[in-house]
Design a protein around this motif. Structure first.
Motif, short mmCIF file in Angstrom:
data_model
loop_
_atom_site.label_atom_id
_atom_site.label_comp_id
_atom_site.label_asym_id
_atom_site.label_seq_id
_atom_site.Cartn_x
_atom_site.Cartn_y
_atom_site.Cartn_z
N LEU A 51 40.48 58.29 48.56
CA LEU A 51 40.39 56.87 48.16
C LEU A 51 41.61 56.40 47.44
O LEU A 51 41.89 55.19 47.51
N THR A 52 42.50 57.27 46.76
CA THR A 52 43.68 56.91 46.41
C THR A 52 44.48 56.33 47.42
O THR A 52 45.33 55.40 47.24
N PRO A 63 40.70 41.71 49.30
CA PRO A 63 39.39 42.47 49.53
C PRO A 63 39.47 43.70 50.33
O PRO A 63 39.90 43.81 51.54
N ILE A 64 38.74 44.72 49.94
CA ILE A 64 38.68 45.98 50.79
C ILE A 64 37.26 46.05 51.22
O ILE A 64 36.49 46.25 50.66
N ILE A 65 37.15 45.80 52.65
CA ILE A 65 35.85 45.81 53.06
C ILE A 65 35.57 47.21 53.72
O ILE A 65 36.32 47.89 54.39
N VAL A 66 34.55 47.85 53.26
CA VAL A 66 34.11 49.34 53.28
C VAL A 66 32.74 49.21 54.13
O VAL A 66 31.84 48.98 53.54
N PHE A 122 35.48 54.29 42.64
CA PHE A 122 35.87 53.38 43.68
C PHE A 122 35.09 52.22 43.95
O PHE A 122 35.62 51.09 44.09
N PHE A 123 33.85 52.14 43.68
CA PHE A 123 32.93 51.36 43.85
C PHE A 123 32.85 50.06 42.85
O PHE A 123 32.49 49.02 42.85
N ALA A 124 33.36 50.75 41.65
CA ALA A 124 33.43 49.86 40.40
C ALA A 124 34.66 48.73 40.38
O ALA A 124 34.65 47.65 39.90
N ASN A 125 35.59 49.14 41.42
CA ASN A 125 36.71 48.31 41.57
C ASN A 125 36.36 47.08 42.05
O ASN A 125 35.62 46.97 43.32
N PRO A 126 36.64 45.94 41.48
CA PRO A 126 36.18 44.42 42.15
C PRO A 126 36.62 44.11 43.27
O PRO A 126 36.08 43.23 44.01
N LYS A 152 29.82 45.41 44.51
CA LYS A 152 29.63 44.55 45.02
C LYS A 152 29.24 45.11 46.65
O LYS A 152 29.80 45.72 47.25
N ALA A 153 27.97 44.46 47.05
CA ALA A 153 27.50 44.88 48.26
C ALA A 153 26.92 43.81 49.12
O ALA A 153 25.83 43.20 48.54
#
Length: 265
Positions: A51-52, A63-66, A122-126, A152-153
């Protein structure tokens, strides 16, 4: 021309298998000439490093689309019907890099939520946007059973409705599954041929008393599904917001053809 998918089995030594602090199983999944690197790990250290490195390789405030998928092997029933339970694993994909991370399944719900903080952080990152199928259901289960909150989902079908309004006026995109949606968004050449029989999940020879190893075939299809979620989400996000990332995704998707299963030689 058929684009076949295949997987290079993980080459892990016996010593590495029992290194619990950083143990991971690297795989390479191919879709014709497209290589997707997958890491299967139970190590929070390896998870945190993956993740880092993802953040380091992404421009600041971009924006990081996952792409995200999560599954459980068995459906459990009670007298009231289907039992609400958590997932056996979560899979993430950004670009051509995927991560497969087994989730705890404990009778004690408190213990089940003791997942490594890297996932929560990780998922808390805006800047992180999780995209997938039935994302509200996935989001609710991850938070309830595993203590992982997706800040964000976005549901891929909702994104398709917004980004492909002309198509949405003709068909009900909310009824589409992943295989139908990928052909609608990225082209008919994305035709995923699934095995007729149900896949075995675990490799009995490689598994041990404290860690189950997924079969190569199961790993391959987990990776492909999560990769397709990423591609669809990346493409639709570009359609909706018109950013450069969307254009890059479109250029990448043009080279993909019909997805089929290729037997390992």
């Amino acid at each position: 021309m058929v684009l076949e998918i295949s997987i290079e089995p993980s080459m892990i030594t016996e010593v590495e298998t029992y290194d619990l602090t950083s143990r991971h199983y690297p795989y390479t999944v191919y879709a014709d000439d497209q290589r997707v690197l997958c890491i299967n790990t139970t190590s929070s250290q390896t998870l945190s490093k993956w993740l880092t490195n993802l953040f380091k390789s992404t421009l600041k405030n971009t924006p990081i689309i996952v792409g995200i998928t999560a599954q459980h092997q068995f459906t459990k029933y009670t007298k009231r019907g289907v039992k609400d339970h958590g997932y056996d694993f979560i899979s993430l994909c950004v670009g051509s890099h995927c991560l497969l991370y087994p989730l705890l399944q404990q009778p004690d719900s408190y213990k089940a939520k003791q997942n490594p903080s890297p996932l929560c952080d990780f998922f808390a990152n805006p800047t992180v946007i999780a995209v997938g199928m039935e994302i509200e259901k996935v989001k609710a289960k991850l938070e309830k059973h595993h203590g992982i909150e997706l800040k964000k989902a976005l549901d891929l079908r909702a994104m398709a409705v917004e980004g492909m309004k002309e198509v949405g006026e003709k068909v009900d995109l909310w009824r589409y599954n992943l295989d139908t949606l990928v052909k609608t968004v990225l082209g008919k050449h994305f035709d995923v041929v699934r095995p007729e029989e149900k896949l075995d999940w675990y490799d009995e020879k490689s598994s041990c008393c404290y860690y189950n190893v997924y079969t190569d075939e199961k790993t391959m299809f987990i990776t492909i599904d999560t990769y397709l979620c990423y591609l669809i989400g990346f493409e639709l996000h570009g359609m909706i917001h018109g950013h450069e990332a969307g254009k890059k995704s479109q250029d990448s998707s043009r080279s993909k053809k019909k997805v089929n299963k290729k037997k390992n030689s």
